[in-house]
Design an enzyme around this catalytic site. Sequence first.
Site: not given
Length: 602
Positions: A456-457
């Site tokens: 997620e990043g």
Amino acid sequence: MRDTLEFLLFDWLRAGDLTARERFADHSRETFSAVLDTCERIAREKFAPSYRLMDTEEPRVVVDEGGERVHLPAATLEAVNALVDSGMMAAAHDYELGGMQLPCLVETAANAFVSMANVHAGSYGVLTTCNANLLMEHGSERQREVFAKTLLAGQWFGTMCLSEPQAGSSLSDVVTRAELEDENDALGPRYRLRGNKMWISGGEHELRENIVHLVLAKIPGPDGKLIPGTKGISLFIVPKQMVGENGQLTGERNDIALAGLNHKLGHRGTTNCLLNFGEGRFQPEGKAGAVGYLVGKPGEGLRCMFFMMNEMRIGVGLGAVMLGYAGYEASLEYAKQRPQGRPMTATGKDAASPQRPIIEHADVRRMLLAQKSYVEGGLALELYCARLVDELNTGDAKAEAQALLDVLIPIAKSWPSEWCLESNSLAIQVLGGYGYTRDFPVEQYWRDQRLNMIHEGTHGIQALDLLGRKVVQQGGASLAALAARVQQTIERAMQTDWAPQANQLAAALAQVGGATKKAWSTGEPEEALANATPYMQAFGHTVLAWLWLDVVLSVSGDSDFAHGKRAAARYFFAYELPKIGAWLDVVARREPLCREMKSEYF
């Protein structure tokens, strides 16, 4: 873990006070505790027993008379079915949607048990709920009815499809195309998608009869070319199996093909896929191209997707905390039982004396205290963010809650991903050679944990988001809101025995503020952001020091539990918070080394 969870939930964050709000009026501490009981039981009985199995029997592609399929252990289906049957997929939603109208705070606390027991199987549920939540927020009425409600009921599962083989975190470079086919389809403007998506968790399996993919793609402009940058990105619902306007499966397969499974260091029990959209292997309605339905307006895909991404970032943070917690509890139990070494006296060691448990050695206690401060502090962070979500949804100070969430979400995702990984490393160290073997679970906890700095990043992406956007947006409003909260805690602590730590925190807060200004003093983003990661490390440690100080102000009594919380807080202030000076030094002077280093020098 349960006693700490309940303390944070009820004594620190005062979850019981939420029942005074209309949405939660049917609840009480007893109903909240019953939800925790249910999830703890499911985690213990259905999730934990298969944790090792899902690591050793990882997903694989099987070709038989029915074609290609992904094989998973039967225990995976048993676990996710237990979660669906519990009603937790829709726990925070309205009664009319099959939900319980639980506060996000209680839902997050309950999910902690599943994350701790088996993050592999738990991921399918988290992805599905977050997918449905996005559609409830941004989808049309028909999309909510057909897709979101079915996902919340656990009848179908969901994914998010962002990255591509040539574009990982750089979403502006995605090249999946979406071409309009029918503006007036009942399920939303209907497009045909063609492209490839990589790193898709839950992208293919047979746990449910349908998988609903949320896919980022670009609609070509009038000249037929894709619009550069993120402004050209739109969001589409792309189901694996074709769906009629009333939600019925038509029996036709959408043009989505599994191109391969990614074989990972850890987190192996969750399928991770490369998917090809629109290659023509399947031809819905006799045509190549994956059918997708536009969510929201063209060009607003990334804005819509951030709703799910931010929720997933808190979920990743919680998962990281609970993997750290699992390692901490395993190493603590081992340290209490493992005899090794003897006390050192002024005359040396007495070899004839009995060995003592390794927990009696100061260095082992150091490692256990570090783990305790990381995992319990991390749990406080995730629960605090969940409490802010409740304030945003049902409270009066919505603007303040949003400002705080904006600046804390990068920390909620990144800090546990880094420091609970360190906790898992320390757990291996406590067990020594045994920790490095598969006879004990701590090595698997570490492997499963390592993904979270990428999930997620990446770590660097979160740092750029924090320093490049969140602390400077709206004239620094989010940073100011956080500083005000920290100052309130400092003022309360100054009237107690924790005044020295309060002064230390005040100095740290001032350091962060000063470094933020100096980083941006030239107005050159390249100069400011070259040291974004050490900035985020210092910022995160300051946030955790604040939370620990706030937590211990709610601790009372003379029990072992109370002493343990105070010791973990003291550890963080004595051993961890002093680290921020070195991190902020390179930020404040805009150290140019990494920015100016030439590729040839490597």
